[in-house]
Design a protein around this motif. Sequence first.
Motif, short mmCIF file in Angstrom:
data_model
loop_
_atom_site.label_atom_id
_atom_site.label_comp_id
_atom_site.label_asym_id
_atom_site.label_seq_id
_atom_site.Cartn_x
_atom_site.Cartn_y
_atom_site.Cartn_z
N ALA A 8 3.01 -3.59 -6.21
CA ALA A 8 2.40 -3.09 -4.97
C ALA A 8 0.91 -3.40 -4.94
CB ALA A 8 2.63 -1.57 -4.86
N PHE A 9 0.23 -3.18 -6.07
CA PHE A 9 -1.20 -3.44 -6.13
C PHE A 9 -1.51 -4.92 -5.93
CE2 PHE A 9 -4.76 -4.79 -8.90
CZ PHE A 9 -5.80 -4.29 -8.14
N VAL A 10 -0.77 -5.80 -6.61
CA VAL A 10 -1.01 -7.24 -6.49
C VAL A 10 -0.77 -7.70 -5.05
CG1 VAL A 10 -0.13 -9.52 -7.16
CG2 VAL A 10 -0.59 -7.79 -8.91
N ALA A 11 0.24 -7.15 -4.40
CA ALA A 11 0.51 -7.53 -3.01
C ALA A 11 -0.66 -7.15 -2.11
CB ALA A 11 1.79 -6.86 -2.52
N VAL A 12 -1.20 -5.92 -2.27
CA VAL A 12 -2.34 -5.49 -1.45
C VAL A 12 -3.58 -6.29 -1.80
CG1 VAL A 12 -3.86 -3.56 -0.86
CG2 VAL A 12 -1.41 -3.17 -1.14
N ALA A 13 -3.81 -6.53 -3.10
CA ALA A 13 -4.99 -7.27 -3.53
C ALA A 13 -4.94 -8.71 -3.05
CB ALA A 13 -5.10 -7.23 -5.06
N THR A 14 -3.76 -9.25 -2.89
CA THR A 14 -3.61 -10.62 -2.40
C THR A 14 -3.80 -10.69 -0.89
OG1 THR A 14 -2.06 -11.14 -4.19
CG2 THR A 14 -2.04 -12.60 -2.26
N GLU A 15 -3.19 -9.76 -0.18
CA GLU A 15 -3.24 -9.78 1.28
C GLU A 15 -4.49 -9.11 1.84
OE1 GLU A 15 -1.11 -11.34 3.13
OE2 GLU A 15 0.33 -11.84 1.54
N LEU A 16 -5.06 -8.16 1.02
CA LEU A 16 -6.17 -7.32 1.49
C LEU A 16 -5.83 -6.68 2.84
CD1 LEU A 16 -9.26 -9.44 0.40
CD2 LEU A 16 -8.28 -7.44 -0.73
N HIS A 17 -4.56 -6.25 2.93
CA HIS A 17 -4.07 -5.64 4.17
C HIS A 17 -2.79 -4.88 3.81
CE1 HIS A 17 -2.38 -5.24 8.21
NE2 HIS A 17 -3.60 -5.50 8.67
N PHE A 18 -2.77 -3.57 4.05
CA PHE A 18 -1.63 -2.76 3.67
C PHE A 18 -0.38 -3.11 4.48
CE2 PHE A 18 -4.60 -0.40 1.22
CZ PHE A 18 -3.87 0.39 0.33
N ARG A 53 -11.23 -0.95 9.00
CA ARG A 53 -11.26 -2.38 9.35
C ARG A 53 -10.92 -3.30 8.19
NH1 ARG A 53 -16.44 -3.30 13.34
NH2 ARG A 53 -15.77 -1.87 15.01
N ARG A 54 -11.14 -2.85 6.97
CA ARG A 54 -10.94 -3.80 5.87
C ARG A 54 -10.52 -3.08 4.59
NH1 ARG A 54 -15.49 -4.54 2.45
NH2 ARG A 54 -14.93 -6.72 2.15
N VAL A 55 -9.92 -3.89 3.70
CA VAL A 55 -9.57 -3.45 2.35
C VAL A 55 -10.26 -4.40 1.39
CG1 VAL A 55 -7.71 -3.14 0.69
CG2 VAL A 55 -7.32 -2.57 3.09
N ALA A 56 -10.89 -3.86 0.36
CA ALA A 56 -11.60 -4.69 -0.61
C ALA A 56 -11.32 -4.17 -2.01
CB ALA A 56 -13.10 -4.67 -0.33
#
Length: 312
Positions: A8-18, A53-56
């Motif tokens: 789950a973390f890698v997917a969010v960190a890759t997409e930077l979008h939940f 607006r963003r995920v970082a």
Amino acid sequence: MELRQLEAFVAVATELHFGRAADKLHIGQPTLSELIRRLEREVGAPLLTRTTRRVALTQAGTELFGRAKVILDDVEGAAAAIRRLADGDAGTVRLGITPPVAPVLAPHLATALDRAAPDVRLEIRRMWLPDLERAIAEGALDVAITCGPIADPPGILSEVFCAEPVVVGLRAHHRLADHATVDLHELSTETLGLHSEALFPAWSLALRQVLDANGIRPPTVEFDDIDLSAHRWTAQSAVDWVLTTAAVAGPNAAVVLRPVSPPQFLPYTLQWCPIRATTVAVGRFVHLALSVDVPDGWVSQPDHLRHELLGD
């Protein structure tokens, strides 16, 4: 820390979008958010900064991202390797052969296996028949192949699966050298050269069976030449003819090879123990050996592939 959390973390960190990460994992956003929160609690540090607006990634998140990808890659690689083993696409097969199998049949089967399952490692060991029989019975080998029919030790399955034409070897000036074929009865009173049974027990037994099947007992003399091909037998004046196969005899300008009439064949037997198979690759090799096309000029045995042998 669970693999599901890392995924789950890698997917969010890759997409930077939940939202995109949740779609990628085929789960709902609330479930994804809960997995990330549990992971952050377990590592004791925030991994992501979230705004409307963003995920970082935080510094801790950046560090974990690189390590988590390596972990997941290793897990996927291990799973793939296990799947290959389970499917018989990988593994090691310990094949024992007697010398007559080596010139043509062993390379033929090795090539066929390499085409069908390139990640299966075939270990070929040349052995004398008594050692071969002992090794297969004790489980030191996965598969054994020898010439001629042999006894079945307890728990071992045997299959005569192919055969090589027998030929007669003659000197160029022999009275039968210009014949297209030779009837063995025409040579029954002439001296046959044979190998020492101690040196080549499987080969000697197989040739004796050919002679017995034809009801002839010619006078015999033992070769001085200790090589299986006996290339120098023509220098041994006591020898009038030899019984062999084209694969074993090989090219020899001093010898004329003639087919036997009626045709005679030297059978090859495969043995294995299904309950001792160390990998699925062993069964795959057995199935291939019993079903692949035989070498040019050879014959398959009638109904040589017994499906019950393979547990189908």
